[in-house]
Design a protein around this motif. Sequence first.
Motif, mmCIF file in Angstrom:
data_model
loop_
_atom_site.group_PDB
_atom_site.id
_atom_site.type_symbol
_atom_site.label_atom_id
_atom_site.label_comp_id
_atom_site.label_asym_id
_atom_site.label_seq_id
_atom_site.Cartn_x
_atom_site.Cartn_y
_atom_site.Cartn_z
ATOM 1 N N VAL A 4 0.831 -1.205 0.000
ATOM 2 C CA VAL A 4 0.000 0.000 0.000
ATOM 3 C C VAL A 4 0.866 1.256 0.000
ATOM 4 O O VAL A 4 0.494 2.288 -0.566
ATOM 5 C CB VAL A 4 -0.932 -0.001 1.225
ATOM 6 N N PHE A 5 2.038 1.175 0.622
ATOM 7 C CA PHE A 5 2.880 2.346 0.807
ATOM 8 C C PHE A 5 3.917 2.522 -0.290
ATOM 9 O O PHE A 5 4.707 3.459 -0.260
ATOM 10 C CB PHE A 5 3.545 2.276 2.186
ATOM 11 N N GLU A 29 -3.096 9.141 0.017
ATOM 12 C CA GLU A 29 -2.509 9.426 1.322
ATOM 13 C C GLU A 29 -3.535 9.217 2.434
ATOM 14 O O GLU A 29 -3.191 8.796 3.539
ATOM 15 C CB GLU A 29 -1.973 10.858 1.357
ATOM 16 N N ARG A 57 -3.612 5.517 3.176
ATOM 17 C CA ARG A 57 -2.406 5.121 3.902
ATOM 18 C C ARG A 57 -2.467 5.562 5.364
ATOM 19 O O ARG A 57 -2.122 4.799 6.272
ATOM 20 C CB ARG A 57 -1.176 5.720 3.221
ATOM 21 N N ILE A 77 6.489 0.051 5.679
ATOM 22 C CA ILE A 77 5.498 0.937 6.293
ATOM 23 C C ILE A 77 6.193 2.038 7.081
ATOM 24 O O ILE A 77 5.762 3.196 7.072
ATOM 25 C CB ILE A 77 4.552 0.153 7.222
ATOM 26 N N TRP A 93 7.162 5.553 5.466
ATOM 27 C CA TRP A 93 6.050 6.475 5.240
ATOM 28 C C TRP A 93 5.495 6.962 6.572
ATOM 29 O O TRP A 93 5.198 8.149 6.735
ATOM 30 C CB TRP A 93 4.939 5.778 4.445
#
Length: 376
Positions: free
Chosen positions: A114-115, A121, A124, A144, A147
Motif C-alpha cells: 500500500v505504501f 494518502e 495510507r 510501512i 512512510w
Amino acid sequence: MTEGIQEIVAGLPELKDVAGVRAVADERVARGDAAFATDLGVALARAYGRAEPLWQYRSVFGHLLRLLATTAGPENLTEALRLVSSPEAADRRRDRHVASLLASCRRPEELAVVFSGHASEEFRACLVHELVLRGVAVDEEPGIARWARSPHWRYHPLGWLPLTRSGMEDGADLPSYSLRGSSHAMPYGPSGGGGPYRGTGGARVPSAAEVTTPQLAAALSSAVANWAEESNGVVEARVFDLAGPPADEAVPATLLTLGLESLAGVGRKKAALSVSACPPGQAWRVLFAAASTGGAYNSGSHGAYGRLAAWQSLAALAGVADGAGSAEVEARAAECAWFGFDARTDWFEQVAWDIGLAALSPDRRRLAVLAATDTD
C-alpha cells in the motif's frame, strides 16, 4: 469478460436479488480471476456510484471488496487496492472502511505494498492507525515505517495520533470481517438503571455553575457526533465548575443537581439512576466504540478516525487545553476520576445505544458530562 460485465451492469437495477451476481464473482475469484471482480466493481462504480446509489450496487460492490480483501493471495490484495484506488470508486469514507477491512484480514508485511504502490494518502494514513490499534509496531515494519515516520503528513488530521498503541487503548473493540459482512462488540447498551439512588451517606453536595461553550460542547461530543449527524441520536455535553470537591459517594447527588436533560425525572417511579466508578481505559473504549462503529443507522468513522474522535472527547472531558499532545491527554485522563451512569428516563431511548460518562478533574472542581442515546 467485458460483455459479461456489461450485461451485469445493465441489468443490475432490475434485480430483486443479487445473490447470482455475487456467486459469479465468487466463482471467478476462486479460479484465480481476481481481475474480473475489480473490473466489475469499477464498471458498477462508473455507472451507479456517484448518484444516490442503488441498493443493488451497494450490496454487490461491498461484496466485491470483502471478497478480494478476505481471499488469501497477493493477487487478490493487488486487485482490492486497484478497486479502491480507481478514480471511479475513490472516496474518503470508503478509504476508512477498506483500511479497517484490510488491517483486520491481512498481515502487516502483506500491506507494505500500500505504501509503495498506487494508493491515496488518506488511505495510507487510515491504514497506519488501523494497524496501530491492532498492536502492530508500524515504525518497525519494513515498507510501512518510512512512510509512517515521514514528516510530510504531520498536518493530516490523523497526524496528531501516536504511532504506538497506549495502554488505555488495549482491548479496543475492533470489528471482525468475513465474506458475509462484519461484526463488532459494543461496550454500552440499553440503559439498565441499576437501582434508585439512595442518598449521599452524609457527604456534602457542592453547588455548581455551568461553563459550557459551543466549542467545548462540540469537543466533548466528538465521539458521538456521528450519532446525531447520521442517525437519530441525541447528545448532551456539558461542563460545570463546582464550589467544592465532592466525595465519590456524593457524585450521584451532584449529577442530579445539574439540571441535566438526560436525568430529568430521576426519582420518579421506574426512573432509576445508576452511577459507578469507571477506569479511564473503559471510558476511552466506550468513546472509541461509539465513534468507530456508529449508532443505529450509520456505520461510524471506523478505526482510525474513531481513534481520533475518542481521544478528542476524552481530552475535552478531562479538561485538557487545545494543542496538547496525546501523552499529555493520557496523563491528565489518568488523574481524573471517571464515572459511568445510566438512568431509566424518557431521554434515554433504552434500545442499544445509551452512554453516560462523567469526569471529575484532578482538583475535583470541574465536572464534565457526556450523555448520548440513539434508536432505530
